[in-house]
Write a protein that holds these residues in place. Structure first.
Motif, PDB file in Angstrom:
ATOM      1  N   ALA A  74      81.210  30.238  69.284  1.00 14.13           N
ATOM      2  CA  ALA A  74      81.632  29.859  67.927  1.00 14.13           C
ATOM      3  C   ALA A  74      81.793  28.342  67.835  1.00 14.13           C
ATOM      4  O   ALA A  74      81.342  27.718  66.871  1.00 14.13           O
ATOM      5  CB  ALA A  74      82.943  30.557  67.563  1.00 14.13           C
ATOM      6  N   LEU A  75      82.398  27.745  68.863  1.00 15.69           N
ATOM      7  CA  LEU A  75      82.618  26.291  68.851  1.00 15.69           C
ATOM      8  C   LEU A  75      81.282  25.549  68.762  1.00 15.69           C
ATOM      9  O   LEU A  75      81.114  24.645  67.935  1.00 15.69           O
ATOM     10  CB  LEU A  75      83.380  25.865  70.117  1.00 15.69           C
ATOM     11  CG  LEU A  75      83.595  24.361  70.280  1.00 15.69           C
ATOM     12  CD1 LEU A  75      84.479  23.821  69.150  1.00 15.69           C
ATOM     13  CD2 LEU A  75      84.239  24.041  71.623  1.00 15.69           C
ATOM     14  N   ASN A  76      80.313  25.964  69.601  1.00 14.42           N
ATOM     15  CA  ASN A  76      79.009  25.302  69.586  1.00 14.42           C
ATOM     16  C   ASN A  76      78.318  25.495  68.243  1.00 14.42           C
ATOM     17  O   ASN A  76      77.667  24.582  67.727  1.00 14.42           O
ATOM     18  CB  ASN A  76      78.125  25.839  70.720  1.00 14.42           C
ATOM     19  CG  ASN A  76      78.703  25.453  72.084  1.00 14.42           C
ATOM     20  OD1 ASN A  76      79.448  24.482  72.191  1.00 14.42           O
ATOM     21  ND2 ASN A  76      78.390  26.237  73.115  1.00 14.42           N
ATOM     22  N   THR A  77      78.456  26.701  67.678  1.00 17.92           N
ATOM     23  CA  THR A  77      77.813  26.991  66.389  1.00 17.92           C
ATOM     24  C   THR A  77      78.453  26.151  65.275  1.00 17.92           C
ATOM     25  O   THR A  77      77.753  25.620  64.415  1.00 17.92           O
ATOM     26  CB  THR A  77      77.923  28.501  66.060  1.00 17.92           C
ATOM     27  OG1 THR A  77      77.554  29.245  67.213  1.00 17.92           O
ATOM     28  CG2 THR A  77      77.028  28.887  64.908  1.00 17.92           C
ATOM     29  N   ILE A  78      79.772  26.025  65.329  1.00 23.87           N
ATOM     30  CA  ILE A  78      80.468  25.218  64.304  1.00 23.87           C
ATOM     31  C   ILE A  78      79.996  23.757  64.404  1.00 23.87           C
ATOM     32  O   ILE A  78      79.655  23.127  63.405  1.00 23.87           O
ATOM     33  CB  ILE A  78      82.004  25.305  64.487  1.00 23.87           C
ATOM     34  CG1 ILE A  78      82.501  26.714  64.173  1.00 23.87           C
ATOM     35  CG2 ILE A  78      82.726  24.280  63.597  1.00 23.87           C
ATOM     36  CD1 ILE A  78      83.930  27.016  64.627  1.00 23.87           C
ATOM     37  N   ASN A  79      79.937  23.232  65.640  1.00 26.47           N
ATOM     38  CA  ASN A  79      79.525  21.841  65.824  1.00 26.47           C
ATOM     39  C   ASN A  79      78.095  21.586  65.370  1.00 26.47           C
ATOM     40  O   ASN A  79      77.770  20.493  64.907  1.00 26.47           O
ATOM     41  CB  ASN A  79      79.682  21.431  67.297  1.00 26.47           C
ATOM     42  CG  ASN A  79      81.145  21.283  67.665  1.00 26.47           C
ATOM     43  OD1 ASN A  79      81.991  21.100  66.780  1.00 26.47           O
ATOM     44  ND2 ASN A  79      81.466  21.383  68.948  1.00 26.47           N
ATOM     45  N   ALA A  80      77.243  22.621  65.497  1.00 23.68           N
ATOM     46  CA  ALA A  80      75.834  22.457  65.108  1.00 23.68           C
ATOM     47  C   ALA A  80      75.622  22.705  63.617  1.00 23.68           C
ATOM     48  O   ALA A  80      74.516  22.525  63.111  1.00 23.68           O
ATOM     49  CB  ALA A  80      74.970  23.420  65.940  1.00 23.68           C
ATOM     50  N   SER A  81      76.661  23.127  62.906  1.00 25.73           N
ATOM     51  CA  SER A  81      76.496  23.470  61.482  1.00 25.73           C
ATOM     52  C   SER A  81      76.933  22.296  60.598  1.00 25.73           C
ATOM     53  O   SER A  81      77.481  21.309  61.087  1.00 25.73           O
ATOM     54  CB  SER A  81      77.346  24.697  61.151  1.00 25.73           C
ATOM     55  OG  SER A  81      78.705  24.318  61.041  1.00 25.73           O
ATOM     56  N   THR A  82      76.727  22.440  59.289  1.00 26.33           N
ATOM     57  CA  THR A  82      77.162  21.380  58.356  1.00 26.33           C
ATOM     58  C   THR A  82      78.667  21.489  58.112  1.00 26.33           C
ATOM     59  O   THR A  82      79.260  20.622  57.482  1.00 26.33           O
ATOM     60  CB  THR A  82      76.447  21.510  57.004  1.00 26.33           C
ATOM     61  OG1 THR A  82      76.886  22.733  56.394  1.00 26.33           O
ATOM     62  CG2 THR A  82      74.933  21.518  57.164  1.00 26.33           C
ATOM     63  N   GLN A  83      79.250  22.584  58.568  1.00 26.11           N
ATOM     64  CA  GLN A  83      80.690  22.865  58.416  1.00 26.11           C
ATOM     65  C   GLN A  83      81.092  22.982  56.951  1.00 26.11           C
ATOM     66  O   GLN A  83      82.233  22.685  56.577  1.00 26.11           O
ATOM     67  CB  GLN A  83      81.532  21.833  59.164  1.00 26.11           C
ATOM     68  CG  GLN A  83      81.209  21.847  60.647  1.00 26.11           C
ATOM     69  CD  GLN A  83      82.143  20.982  61.485  1.00 26.11           C
ATOM     70  OE1 GLN A  83      83.219  20.611  61.072  1.00 26.11           O
ATOM     71  NE2 GLN A  83      81.683  20.671  62.687  1.00 26.11           N
ATOM     72  N   SER A  84      80.140  23.408  56.130  1.00 25.55           N
ATOM     73  CA  SER A  84      80.463  23.683  54.725  1.00 25.55           C
ATOM     74  C   SER A  84      81.300  24.965  54.670  1.00 25.55           C
ATOM     75  O   SER A  84      81.380  25.700  55.665  1.00 25.55           O
ATOM     76  CB  SER A  84      79.182  23.889  53.918  1.00 25.55           C
ATOM     77  OG  SER A  84      78.536  25.062  54.385  1.00 25.55           O
ATOM     78  N   GLU A  85      81.885  25.222  53.506  1.00 22.40           N
ATOM     79  CA  GLU A  85      82.692  26.434  53.340  1.00 22.40           C
ATOM     80  C   GLU A  85      81.843  27.670  53.635  1.00 22.40           C
ATOM     81  O   GLU A  85      82.287  28.613  54.291  1.00 22.40           O
ATOM     82  CB  GLU A  85      83.237  26.452  51.898  1.00 22.40           C
ATOM     83  CG  GLU A  85      84.386  27.404  51.649  1.00 22.40           C
ATOM     84  CD  GLU A  85      85.564  27.214  52.604  1.00 22.40           C
ATOM     85  OE1 GLU A  85      85.769  26.105  53.120  1.00 22.40           O
ATOM     86  OE2 GLU A  85      86.271  28.218  52.850  1.00 22.40           O
ATOM     87  N   GLN A  86      80.563  27.623  53.156  1.00 24.70           N
ATOM     88  CA  GLN A  86      79.667  28.776  53.374  1.00 24.70           C
ATOM     89  C   GLN A  86      79.352  28.934  54.863  1.00 24.70           C
ATOM     90  O   GLN A  86      79.334  30.057  55.376  1.00 24.70           O
ATOM     91  CB  GLN A  86      78.380  28.603  52.558  1.00 24.70           C
ATOM     92  CG  GLN A  86      77.523  29.871  52.488  1.00 24.70           C
ATOM     93  CD  GLN A  86      78.294  31.069  51.914  1.00 24.70           C
ATOM     94  OE1 GLN A  86      78.882  30.977  50.852  1.00 24.70           O
ATOM     95  NE2 GLN A  86      78.324  32.190  52.639  1.00 24.70           N
ATOM     96  N   ASP A  87      79.120  27.845  55.561  1.00 25.65           N
ATOM     97  CA  ASP A  87      78.848  27.905  57.010  1.00 25.65           C
ATOM     98  C   ASP A  87      80.031  28.531  57.743  1.00 25.65           C
ATOM     99  O   ASP A  87      79.867  29.385  58.624  1.00 25.65           O
ATOM    100  CB  ASP A  87      78.628  26.492  57.576  1.00 25.65           C
ATOM    101  CG  ASP A  87      77.187  26.032  57.405  1.00 25.65           C
ATOM    102  OD1 ASP A  87      76.347  26.877  57.037  1.00 25.65           O
ATOM    103  OD2 ASP A  87      76.927  24.836  57.615  1.00 25.65           O
ATOM    104  N   ARG A  88      81.230  28.095  57.377  1.00 25.53           N
ATOM    105  CA  ARG A  88      82.436  28.621  58.044  1.00 25.53           C
ATOM    106  C   ARG A  88      82.557  30.125  57.816  1.00 25.53           C
ATOM    107  O   ARG A  88      82.867  30.890  58.737  1.00 25.53           O
ATOM    108  CB  ARG A  88      83.695  27.909  57.537  1.00 25.53           C
ATOM    109  CG  ARG A  88      83.786  26.460  58.011  1.00 25.53           C
ATOM    110  CD  ARG A  88      84.954  25.727  57.377  1.00 25.53           C
ATOM    111  NE  ARG A  88      86.237  26.323  57.701  1.00 25.53           N
ATOM    112  CZ  ARG A  88      87.040  26.929  56.818  1.00 25.53           C
ATOM    113  NH1 ARG A  88      86.681  27.043  55.561  1.00 25.53           N
ATOM    114  NH2 ARG A  88      88.194  27.432  57.198  1.00 25.53           N
ATOM    115  N   ALA A  89      82.282  30.545  56.579  1.00 23.07           N
ATOM    116  CA  ALA A  89      82.368  31.975  56.259  1.00 23.07           C
ATOM    117  C   ALA A  89      81.296  32.762  57.018  1.00 23.07           C
ATOM    118  O   ALA A  89      81.561  33.865  57.532  1.00 23.07           O
ATOM    119  CB  ALA A  89      82.220  32.177  54.754  1.00 23.07           C
TER     120      ALA A  89
END
Ligand code: KG4
Ligand code: ZN
Length: 336
Positions: free
Chosen positions: A217-232
Protein backbone atom coordinates in the motif's frame (compact mmCIF):
# COMPACT_ATOMS: atom_id res chain seq x y z
CA UNK A 1 -27.74 -16.94 37.44
CA UNK A 2 -26.87 -13.23 36.92
CA UNK A 3 -23.29 -12.70 35.76
CA UNK A 4 -21.58 -9.31 35.69
CA UNK A 5 -19.07 -9.13 32.82
CA UNK A 6 -16.10 -6.76 32.82
CA UNK A 7 -13.91 -6.07 29.76
CA UNK A 8 -10.86 -3.78 30.04
CA UNK A 9 -8.21 -5.46 27.87
CA UNK A 10 -7.46 -2.45 25.67
CA UNK A 11 -9.23 0.84 24.96
CA UNK A 12 -12.84 0.04 25.78
CA UNK A 13 -14.45 -0.29 29.21
CA UNK A 14 -17.25 -2.82 28.66
CA UNK A 15 -19.74 -3.84 31.34
CA UNK A 16 -22.67 -6.24 30.96
CA UNK A 17 -25.15 -8.30 32.90
CA UNK A 18 -26.04 -11.69 31.43
CA UNK A 19 -28.63 -14.05 32.84
CA UNK A 20 -28.20 -17.79 32.22
CA UNK A 21 -31.87 -18.17 31.14
CA UNK A 22 -33.03 -14.68 30.12
CA UNK A 23 -29.88 -13.85 28.11
CA UNK A 24 -28.30 -10.43 27.91
CA UNK A 25 -29.98 -8.00 30.32
CA UNK A 26 -27.87 -4.86 30.01
CA UNK A 27 -24.58 -3.68 28.58
CA UNK A 28 -22.56 -0.47 28.71
CA UNK A 29 -19.53 0.60 26.74
CA UNK A 30 -17.16 3.49 27.13
CA UNK A 31 -14.74 3.86 24.22
CA UNK A 32 -11.41 5.66 24.69
CA UNK A 33 -10.89 6.08 20.95
CA UNK A 34 -11.16 9.90 20.99
CA UNK A 35 -8.56 10.10 23.74
CA UNK A 36 -6.03 7.84 21.97
CA UNK A 37 -6.60 8.99 18.39
CA UNK A 38 -4.67 12.23 18.97
CA UNK A 39 -1.58 10.08 19.69
CA UNK A 40 -2.09 7.83 16.64
CA UNK A 41 -2.61 4.66 18.73
CA UNK A 42 -3.42 3.36 22.20
CA UNK A 43 -1.29 4.87 25.00
CA UNK A 44 -1.28 2.09 27.64
CA UNK A 45 -0.90 4.30 30.72
CA UNK A 46 -3.76 6.58 29.62
CA UNK A 47 -5.88 3.49 28.92
CA UNK A 48 -5.37 2.12 32.46
CA UNK A 49 -6.18 5.47 34.08
CA UNK A 50 -9.34 5.90 32.05
CA UNK A 51 -10.53 2.37 32.92
CA UNK A 52 -10.05 3.32 36.60
CA UNK A 53 -12.20 6.43 36.11
CA UNK A 54 -15.01 4.66 34.26
CA UNK A 55 -15.29 1.11 35.61
CA UNK A 56 -17.16 1.62 38.90
CA UNK A 57 -19.64 4.25 37.60
CA UNK A 58 -20.47 1.98 34.63
CA UNK A 59 -21.00 -1.06 36.89
CA UNK A 60 -23.28 0.99 39.17
CA UNK A 61 -25.20 2.33 36.17
CA UNK A 62 -25.63 -1.13 34.64
CA UNK A 63 -26.93 -2.66 37.88
CA UNK A 64 -29.29 0.23 38.65
CA UNK A 65 -30.70 0.37 35.08
CA UNK A 66 -31.69 -3.29 35.35
CA UNK A 67 -33.37 -2.61 38.72
CA UNK A 68 -31.17 -5.23 40.34
CA UNK A 69 -29.34 -4.98 43.65
CA UNK A 70 -25.71 -5.87 44.14
CA UNK A 71 -26.84 -8.97 46.02
CA UNK A 72 -28.72 -10.25 42.94
CA UNK A 73 -25.43 -10.75 41.07
CA UNK A 74 -24.33 -14.41 41.32
CA UNK A 75 -20.91 -14.26 39.67
CA UNK A 76 -18.39 -11.94 38.02
CA UNK A 77 -16.49 -12.60 34.79
CA UNK A 78 -13.50 -10.48 33.83
CA UNK A 79 -11.09 -10.40 30.90
CA UNK A 80 -7.78 -11.69 32.25
CA UNK A 81 -5.90 -11.49 28.92
CA UNK A 82 -4.51 -11.18 26.37
CA UNK A 83 -4.22 -7.40 26.38
CA UNK A 84 -2.44 -4.47 28.01
CA UNK A 85 -1.17 -5.39 31.48
CA UNK A 86 -2.27 -2.18 33.22
CA UNK A 87 -5.68 -2.17 31.57
CA UNK A 88 -6.25 -5.86 32.41
CA UNK A 89 -5.24 -5.28 36.04
CA UNK A 90 -7.94 -2.63 36.48
CA UNK A 91 -10.68 -5.05 35.41
CA UNK A 92 -9.19 -8.02 37.26
CA UNK A 93 -8.67 -6.14 40.55
CA UNK A 94 -12.15 -4.59 40.41
CA UNK A 95 -13.83 -7.89 39.57
CA UNK A 96 -11.98 -9.89 42.17
CA UNK A 97 -12.57 -7.25 44.91
CA UNK A 98 -16.29 -7.00 44.19
CA UNK A 99 -16.62 -10.79 44.15
CA UNK A 100 -14.89 -10.98 47.51
CA UNK A 101 -17.05 -8.19 48.99
CA UNK A 102 -20.24 -9.76 47.65
CA UNK A 103 -19.11 -13.31 48.52
CA UNK A 104 -19.70 -14.65 45.01
CA UNK A 105 -17.41 -16.51 42.56
CA UNK A 106 -15.23 -14.76 39.98
CA UNK A 107 -13.94 -16.24 36.74
CA UNK A 108 -11.07 -15.13 34.46
CA UNK A 109 -12.08 -15.08 30.78
CA UNK A 110 -9.81 -15.24 27.72
CA UNK A 111 -10.57 -12.19 25.56
CA UNK A 112 -10.51 -14.18 22.30
CA UNK A 113 -12.84 -16.82 23.76
CA UNK A 114 -15.17 -13.90 24.47
CA UNK A 115 -14.96 -12.82 20.80
CA UNK A 116 -15.51 -16.33 19.47
CA UNK A 117 -18.59 -16.84 21.63
CA UNK A 118 -20.08 -13.41 20.78
CA UNK A 119 -22.38 -14.91 18.07
CA UNK A 120 -23.95 -17.01 20.86
CA UNK A 121 -25.69 -13.82 21.99
CA UNK A 122 -27.70 -13.73 18.73
CA UNK A 123 -31.12 -15.22 17.99
CA UNK A 124 -29.87 -18.24 16.01
CA UNK A 125 -26.60 -19.17 17.68
CA UNK A 126 -24.29 -21.69 15.99
CA UNK A 127 -24.12 -25.24 17.32
CA UNK A 128 -20.62 -26.58 17.98
CA UNK A 129 -18.46 -27.87 16.36
CA UNK A 130 -17.59 -25.01 13.99
CA UNK A 131 -14.67 -23.22 12.42
CA UNK A 132 -14.03 -19.75 13.87
CA UNK A 133 -12.20 -16.92 12.15
CA UNK A 134 -11.18 -14.33 14.75
CA UNK A 135 -10.06 -11.07 13.20
CA UNK A 136 -9.25 -8.29 15.64
CA UNK A 137 -6.69 -5.56 16.20
CA UNK A 138 -4.28 -7.93 17.92
CA UNK A 139 -5.10 -11.38 16.51
CA UNK A 140 -5.94 -13.28 13.34
CA UNK A 141 -6.83 -16.84 14.27
CA UNK A 142 -8.51 -19.76 12.52
CA UNK A 143 -9.75 -22.23 15.10
CA UNK A 144 -11.60 -25.50 15.13
CA UNK A 145 -14.06 -25.17 18.01
CA UNK A 146 -15.27 -28.52 19.37
CA UNK A 147 -16.75 -27.19 22.57
CA UNK A 148 -16.18 -24.33 25.00
CA UNK A 149 -12.50 -24.46 25.91
CA UNK A 150 -11.74 -27.18 23.35
CA UNK A 151 -9.97 -25.20 20.66
CA UNK A 152 -7.60 -26.45 17.99
CA UNK A 153 -5.53 -23.74 16.31
CA UNK A 154 -5.66 -24.22 12.53
CA UNK A 155 -3.84 -21.07 11.50
CA UNK A 156 -2.77 -17.61 12.62
CA UNK A 157 -1.06 -14.48 11.40
CA UNK A 158 2.71 -14.73 11.33
CA UNK A 159 3.06 -10.94 11.55
CA UNK A 160 0.43 -8.17 11.59
CA UNK A 161 -3.12 -9.02 12.64
CA UNK A 162 -5.88 -8.19 10.13
CA UNK A 163 -7.07 -5.20 12.18
CA UNK A 164 -3.50 -3.99 12.62
CA UNK A 165 -3.04 -4.11 8.83
CA UNK A 166 -6.24 -2.06 8.38
CA UNK A 167 -5.08 0.47 10.99
CA UNK A 168 -1.55 0.81 9.58
CA UNK A 169 -2.77 1.11 5.99
CA UNK A 170 -5.40 3.59 7.17
CA UNK A 171 -2.63 5.67 8.74
CA UNK A 172 -0.69 5.63 5.44
CA UNK A 173 -3.86 6.91 3.77
CA UNK A 174 -4.04 9.77 6.27
CA UNK A 175 -6.85 8.31 8.40
CA UNK A 176 -6.84 8.72 12.18
CA UNK A 177 -6.54 5.76 14.59
CA UNK A 178 -8.18 3.28 14.47
CA UNK A 179 -8.31 3.36 10.68
CA UNK A 180 -10.21 0.10 10.02
CA UNK A 181 -13.78 1.39 9.79
CA UNK A 182 -12.60 4.68 8.19
CA UNK A 183 -10.69 2.79 5.50
CA UNK A 184 -13.83 0.74 4.79
CA UNK A 185 -15.80 4.00 4.43
CA UNK A 186 -13.17 5.46 2.08
CA UNK A 187 -13.21 2.25 0.00
CA UNK A 188 -16.93 2.77 -0.70
CA UNK A 189 -16.09 5.58 -3.14
CA UNK A 190 -13.25 3.64 -4.79
CA UNK A 191 -12.84 0.76 -7.21
CA UNK A 192 -10.34 -2.03 -6.68
CA UNK A 193 -8.65 -1.35 -10.04
CA UNK A 194 -5.20 -2.07 -8.59
CA UNK A 195 -4.24 -5.66 -7.86
CA UNK A 196 -2.81 -6.18 -4.38
CA UNK A 197 -1.20 -9.55 -3.48
CA UNK A 198 -3.15 -12.28 -1.65
CA UNK A 199 -0.37 -13.26 0.81
CA UNK A 200 0.34 -16.95 1.45
CA UNK A 201 -2.59 -18.17 -0.65
CA UNK A 202 -0.32 -19.73 -3.30
CA UNK A 203 0.91 -22.42 -0.91
CA UNK A 204 -0.87 -24.92 1.33
CA UNK A 205 -1.60 -24.09 4.96
CA UNK A 206 -3.90 -21.88 6.97
CA UNK A 207 -1.51 -19.22 8.31
CA UNK A 208 -1.73 -15.56 7.31
CA UNK A 209 0.72 -12.73 6.73
CA UNK A 210 -0.57 -9.18 6.35
CA UNK A 211 2.48 -6.97 6.86
CA UNK A 212 3.43 -7.13 3.15
CA UNK A 213 0.07 -5.61 2.19
CA UNK A 214 0.87 -2.49 4.20
CA UNK A 215 4.23 -2.12 2.41
CA UNK A 216 2.51 -2.73 -0.93
CA UNK A 217 0.00 0.00 0.00
CA UNK A 218 2.82 2.41 0.89
CA UNK A 219 4.58 1.86 -2.45
CA UNK A 220 1.28 2.20 -4.32
CA UNK A 221 0.43 5.44 -2.50
CA UNK A 222 3.89 6.88 -3.28
CA UNK A 223 3.53 5.95 -6.96
CA UNK A 224 0.06 7.51 -7.23
CA UNK A 225 -1.06 11.15 -7.63
CA UNK A 226 -2.52 10.82 -4.10
CA UNK A 227 -5.79 12.36 -5.26
CA UNK A 228 -8.94 11.62 -3.27
CA UNK A 229 -9.94 9.09 -5.96
CA UNK A 230 -6.52 7.38 -5.82
CA UNK A 231 -6.76 7.07 -2.04
CA UNK A 232 -10.24 5.56 -2.31
CA UNK A 233 -9.11 3.13 -5.03
CA UNK A 234 -6.12 2.02 -2.93
CA UNK A 235 -8.40 1.52 0.11
CA UNK A 236 -10.77 -0.60 -2.02
CA UNK A 237 -7.91 -2.68 -3.46
CA UNK A 238 -6.40 -3.26 -0.01
CA UNK A 239 -9.75 -4.23 1.49
CA UNK A 240 -10.47 -6.60 -1.40
CA UNK A 241 -7.08 -8.28 -0.94
CA UNK A 242 -7.71 -8.85 2.79
CA UNK A 243 -11.25 -10.13 2.11
CA UNK A 244 -10.06 -12.51 -0.64
CA UNK A 245 -7.20 -13.82 1.50
CA UNK A 246 -9.49 -14.47 4.47
CA UNK A 247 -12.07 -16.11 2.19
CA UNK A 248 -9.53 -18.45 0.57
CA UNK A 249 -8.21 -19.58 3.98
CA UNK A 250 -11.67 -20.01 5.51
CA UNK A 251 -12.77 -22.13 2.54
CA UNK A 252 -9.68 -24.28 3.01
CA UNK A 253 -10.37 -24.62 6.74
CA UNK A 254 -13.99 -25.71 6.13
CA UNK A 255 -12.93 -28.27 3.52
CA UNK A 256 -10.02 -29.54 5.64
CA UNK A 257 -12.13 -30.01 8.79
CA UNK A 258 -15.27 -31.19 7.00
CA UNK A 259 -17.30 -28.75 9.12
CA UNK A 260 -20.20 -26.78 7.67
CA UNK A 261 -20.38 -23.80 10.04
CA UNK A 262 -18.18 -20.73 10.06
CA UNK A 263 -18.21 -18.18 12.89
CA UNK A 264 -16.55 -14.84 12.16
CA UNK A 265 -15.89 -12.46 15.05
CA UNK A 266 -13.58 -9.71 16.33
CA UNK A 267 -13.46 -6.03 15.33
CA UNK A 268 -12.70 -6.62 11.62
CA UNK A 269 -15.80 -8.85 11.30
CA UNK A 270 -17.77 -5.56 11.31
CA UNK A 271 -16.39 -4.98 7.79
CA UNK A 272 -19.25 -5.25 5.31
CA UNK A 273 -17.14 -6.24 2.29
CA UNK A 274 -15.47 -9.05 4.26
CA UNK A 275 -18.89 -10.22 5.50
CA UNK A 276 -20.25 -10.29 1.94
CA UNK A 277 -17.29 -12.19 0.47
CA UNK A 278 -17.24 -14.79 3.25
CA UNK A 279 -21.02 -15.21 3.00
CA UNK A 280 -20.80 -15.85 -0.76
CA UNK A 281 -18.17 -18.53 -0.17
CA UNK A 282 -20.14 -20.34 2.57
CA UNK A 283 -23.24 -20.26 0.37
CA UNK A 284 -21.29 -21.97 -2.42
CA UNK A 285 -20.15 -24.66 0.03
CA UNK A 286 -23.65 -25.09 1.48
CA UNK A 287 -22.22 -24.03 4.82
CA UNK A 288 -23.72 -21.55 7.28
CA UNK A 289 -22.00 -18.39 8.44
CA UNK A 290 -22.53 -16.62 11.76
CA UNK A 291 -21.53 -13.12 12.85
CA UNK A 292 -22.12 -11.18 16.05
CA UNK A 293 -24.29 -8.05 15.72
CA UNK A 294 -22.09 -5.09 14.71
CA UNK A 295 -21.73 -3.62 18.21
CA UNK A 296 -20.47 -6.98 19.55
CA UNK A 297 -17.82 -7.41 16.82
CA UNK A 298 -15.55 -4.96 18.61
CA UNK A 299 -14.66 -5.22 22.31
CA UNK A 300 -17.59 -5.34 24.73
CA UNK A 301 -18.60 -6.66 28.14
CA UNK A 302 -21.48 -8.81 26.85
CA UNK A 303 -19.21 -11.47 25.29
CA UNK A 304 -17.19 -11.69 28.53
CA UNK A 305 -20.35 -12.03 30.66
CA UNK A 306 -21.61 -14.78 28.32
CA UNK A 307 -18.32 -16.73 28.29
CA UNK A 308 -17.94 -16.37 32.07
CA UNK A 309 -21.52 -17.49 32.68
CA UNK A 310 -20.90 -20.75 30.77
CA UNK A 311 -17.80 -21.46 32.84
CA UNK A 312 -19.40 -20.50 36.17
CA UNK A 313 -22.41 -22.71 35.40
CA UNK A 314 -19.97 -25.57 34.77
CA UNK A 315 -18.66 -25.05 38.31
CA UNK A 316 -15.41 -23.31 37.41
CA UNK A 317 -14.16 -20.33 39.42
CA UNK A 318 -10.95 -18.56 40.38
CA UNK A 319 -9.32 -18.47 43.79
CA UNK A 320 -9.02 -15.23 45.74
CA UNK A 321 -5.91 -14.16 43.85
CA UNK A 322 -6.59 -12.43 40.54
CA UNK A 323 -4.75 -13.07 37.32
CA UNK A 324 -3.83 -10.99 34.29
CA UNK A 325 -1.98 -12.46 31.30
CA UNK A 326 -0.88 -9.98 28.61
CA UNK A 327 -0.03 -13.02 26.46
CA UNK A 328 -2.21 -16.09 26.82
CA UNK A 329 -2.59 -19.01 24.39
CA UNK A 330 -6.18 -19.88 23.51
CA UNK A 331 -5.52 -23.61 23.19
CA UNK A 332 -4.48 -24.13 26.81
CA UNK A 333 -7.84 -23.25 28.39
CA UNK A 334 -9.81 -25.50 30.70
CA UNK A 335 -12.50 -27.42 28.83
CA UNK A 336 -16.11 -27.43 29.88
O1 KG4 B 1 -11.79 -6.78 18.51
P1 KG4 B 1 -11.36 -5.37 18.58
O2 KG4 B 1 -12.37 -4.33 19.06
O3 KG4 B 1 -10.12 -5.19 19.51
C1 KG4 B 1 -9.13 -6.13 19.66
O4 KG4 B 1 -9.36 -7.12 20.41
O5 KG4 B 1 -8.09 -5.92 19.01
O6 KG4 B 1 -10.84 -4.98 17.13
C2 KG4 B 1 -10.41 -3.70 16.80
C3 KG4 B 1 -9.92 -3.72 15.36
C4 KG4 B 1 -9.20 -2.43 14.97
O7 KG4 B 1 -8.01 -2.78 14.30
C5 KG4 B 1 -10.19 -1.76 14.04
O8 KG4 B 1 -9.60 -0.92 13.07
C6 KG4 B 1 -10.85 -2.96 13.39
O9 KG4 B 1 -11.03 -3.87 14.45
N1 KG4 B 1 -12.14 -2.63 12.77
C7 KG4 B 1 -12.38 -2.73 11.44
C8 KG4 B 1 -13.72 -2.31 11.24
N2 KG4 B 1 -14.24 -1.98 12.46
C9 KG4 B 1 -13.26 -2.20 13.38
N3 KG4 B 1 -11.59 -3.13 10.42
C10 KG4 B 1 -12.13 -3.13 9.19
N4 KG4 B 1 -13.39 -2.73 8.91
C11 KG4 B 1 -14.22 -2.31 9.89
N5 KG4 B 1 -15.47 -1.94 9.60
ZN1 ZN C 1 -10.98 -7.65 21.04
Amino acid sequence: MYVLGIETSCDETGIAIYHSKQGLINHKLHSQIDMHSQYGGVVPELASRDHIRKIVPLIKQSISETRLNNKDINGIAYTAGPGLMGALLVGAATARSLAWAWQIPAIAVHHMEGHLLAPMLEKNPPQMPFVALLISGGHTLLIQVENIGNYCLLGESLDDAAGEAFDKTGKLLGLSYPGGAKLAKLAESGTARLKFPRPMTDRPGLDFSFSGLKTFALNTINASTQSEQDRADIAAAFQEAVADTLTIKCKRALLQTGLDKLVVAGGVSANQHIRTELSKMTQQLNATIYFPRLEFCTDNGAMIAYAGCQRLMAGQQQGLEFSAHPRWALNGLTKI
